[in-house]
Design an enzyme around this catalytic site. Structure first.
Site, PDB file in Angstrom:
ATOM      1  N   GLN A  96      -0.145   4.488   6.642  1.00  0.00           N
ATOM      2  CA  GLN A  96       0.011   3.181   6.004  1.00  0.00           C
ATOM      3  C   GLN A  96       0.656   3.309   4.640  1.00  0.00           C
ATOM      4  OE1 GLN A  96      -4.381   2.376   4.198  1.00  0.00           O
ATOM      5  NE2 GLN A  96      -4.338   2.779   6.413  1.00  0.00           N
ATOM      6  N   HIS A 111       0.823   0.901   0.743  1.00  0.00           N
ATOM      7  CA  HIS A 111       0.525  -0.291  -0.058  1.00  0.00           C
ATOM      8  C   HIS A 111       1.711  -0.558  -0.974  1.00  0.00           C
ATOM      9  CE1 HIS A 111      -3.463   0.470   1.384  1.00  0.00           C
ATOM     10  NE2 HIS A 111      -3.637   1.525   0.631  1.00  0.00           N
ATOM     11  N   GLU A 143      -3.928   3.202  -6.182  1.00  0.00           N
ATOM     12  CA  GLU A 143      -5.319   3.601  -6.048  1.00  0.00           C
ATOM     13  C   GLU A 143      -5.495   5.079  -6.365  1.00  0.00           C
ATOM     14  OE1 GLU A 143      -5.717   2.247  -2.040  1.00  0.00           O
ATOM     15  OE2 GLU A 143      -5.113   4.163  -1.169  1.00  0.00           O
ATOM     16  N   HIS A 195       0.679   7.224   3.371  1.00  0.00           N
ATOM     17  CA  HIS A 195      -0.502   8.083   3.301  1.00  0.00           C
ATOM     18  C   HIS A 195      -1.436   7.838   4.474  1.00  0.00           C
ATOM     19  CE1 HIS A 195      -1.780   4.319   1.298  1.00  0.00           C
ATOM     20  NE2 HIS A 195      -2.981   4.593   1.800  1.00  0.00           N
ATOM     21  N   ARG A 202       0.308  -1.338   7.878  1.00  0.00           N
ATOM     22  CA  ARG A 202       0.050  -0.291   8.865  1.00  0.00           C
ATOM     23  C   ARG A 202       1.369   0.073   9.534  1.00  0.00           C
ATOM     24  NH1 ARG A 202      -3.327  -3.093  11.890  1.00  0.00           N
ATOM     25  NH2 ARG A 202      -5.000  -2.887  10.356  1.00  0.00           N
TER      26      ARG A 202
END
Length: 333
Positions: A96, A98, A115, A173, A193
Site C-alpha cells: 500500500q 499513503h 507515519e 510499504h 491498496r
C-alpha cells in the site's frame, strides 16, 4: 463547559484479514472471535474511558475545546492531530501507499499520512517492506502488480524490538508477520491498496500509483542511545523527531515530571502509550489516571504540567506535535 484533564482512551479494536485472535504480548487477557489487526488509541472516533467526559470522542472534544485540547502546535484547532495505534500483523498486510500532503490535497484531503513505526516486539525473522528497490519506476511497479509479483520489487528489511522506522507519505510499504508495532501518524486514514495477494478487497491503483514516490526519506531512524534523566533513575530516548511528530521512550522507576510545553514556543497535547508495566498520570487537584500496558492517555495542552508515577517500573512512549519546523529524520535502509 467541563474542565479538561488527562483522558484515558478506550482502545478501538479493528478487524483486519491479516490480524489475529491473540493480541499478546500487549493485551494478553483479550480474546476475540474475529481477526483483529489494529487497536486504535487516539483516532477521531476513540472514546474517553474516565471522568466527566467519559463516552465523548476525540473529534467531539477537539471541536469543543480546540486549542485547549490540541495545543498551539497543531495545524487545525478543531481536529486532534495525531493517531496512535498498535498493529498486530499475523499475516502480510497489503502492499500500500499513503499520500503525502501535496498528493492528498489533489484529491480533496486536508493533509496526507506520514507515519512512523516503533517495534515493540518482534519474533526472529520479522520483516517489513519499505520503498521500491533502487532504479524501479512507478511504471514497473504497475506492471509488477498486474504480473502478481509486486512483493519482489520492494526493499525488505529485518526488524528488531526497539527499531523506529520512518514512513514518509508516498512510500510503498507493507508489514510481514511476527512483530507488534506502535504506529504514530498524521490523523488520516487515507490508504491506497496496490496489491493484496488475491484477497477479495478493492485496489486503488489510479490514486495509489499517482501518490507513489520513487525516492523517499523513509528507513530505520538513526538515533542516540537512551540517557539518564538528571537526578533520577529514569531514562529517556528520543526515538524520532520529524515534521509531524516527536516520539520519546521513557523507562521510569520513580516519579517523572513532564510538560505540554516541551517546545518553548508552542504547546501540544501529549499522547502516552504504555508498552510495559503500570503507573499513574497525576495532575494536581485531579483524580489520578492509571496507565497500564496497552493503555493510552491523552494529556490536553491546557494541563501544562503533569507527572507519571510508576508502580515498580513503567515503559511508555510519549508523542506530540513539534512546535518548531523540523526536517525529515536521518535514516538508513
Amino acid at each position: 463547559m467541563e474542565s479538561l484533564y488527562p483522558l484515558l482512551m478506550l482502545p478501538g479494536f479493528d478487524p483486519r484479514p491479516w490480524g489475529g485472535y491473540d493480541l499478546s504480548p500487549i493485551y494478553p487477557n483479550h480474546k476475540f472471535e474475529e481477526r483483529i489487526g489494529e487497536a486504535w488509541l487516539s483516532g477521531d472516533d476513540c472514546k474517553v474511558a474516565n471522568g466527566p467526559l467519559k463516552g465523548s470522542t476525540l473529534s467531539q472534544l477537539s471541536e469543543q475545546f480546540q486549542r485547549d485540547l490540541v495545543g498551539e502546535a497543531a495545524l487545525d484547532a478543531r481536529r486532534f492531530p495525531l493517531l496512535l495505534k498498535f498493529l498486530f500483523p499475523h499475516e502480510k498486510l497489503s502492499v500500500q501507499v499513503h499520500p503525502d500532503d501535496e498528493s492528498a490535497r489533489h484529491v480533496g484531503q486536508p493533509w496526507g499520512k506520514t507515519e512512523c513505526w516503533y517495534v515493540a516486539h518482534a519474533k526472529p525473522g520479522a520483516e517489513i517492506a519499505l520503498g521500491l528497490k533502487p532504479g524501479v519506476t512507478v511504471a514497473q511497479l504497475e506492471q509488477a502488480i498486474h504480473d502478481k509479483c509486486a512483493e519482489d520489487i520492494l526493499k525488505w528489511l529485518k526488524v528488531y524490538a526497539g527499531d523506529m522506522i520512518y514512513v514518509a507519505g508516498g512510500t510503498v510499504h507493507t508489514l510481514g508477520p511476527g512483530s507488534v508495532i506502535v504506529e504514530t501518524q498524521q490523523q488520516s486514514d487515507t490508504t491506497y491498496r496496490l496489491y493484496d495477494y488475491g484477497r477479495p478487497r478493492d485496489l486503488h491503483l489510479k490514486d495509489g500509483l499517482a501518490a507513489v514516490k520513487e525516492k523517499v526519506a523513509s528507513g530505520k531512524v538513526i538515533r542516540p542511545a537512551p540517557v539518564q534523566i538528571a537526578g533520577t533513575n529514569n531514562r529517556r530516548a528520543r526515538l524520532i523527531a520529524a515534521p509531524y511528530f516527536v516520539v520519546d521512550m521513557f523507562e521510569t522507576k520513580e516519579m517523572l515530571e513532564l510538560s505540554t510545553r516541551e517546545d518553548e514556543n508552542k504547546s501540544s497535547a501529549q499522547i502516552l502509550v504504555a508498552i510495559d508495566g503500570c503507573g499513574v498520570v497525576e495532575v494536581s487537584g485531579i483524580e489520578p489516571v492509571t496507565l497500564a500496558k496497552g493503555d493510552a492517555v491523552v494529556v490536553p495542552a491546557s494541563v501544562e504540567s503533569f507527572s507519571v508515577r510508576p508502580q515498580w517500573t513503567l515503559e511508555f512512549l510519549k508523542a506530540h506535535v513539534p512546535g518548531t519546523a523540523l526536517p525529515e529524520p536521518e535514516t538508513r535502509m
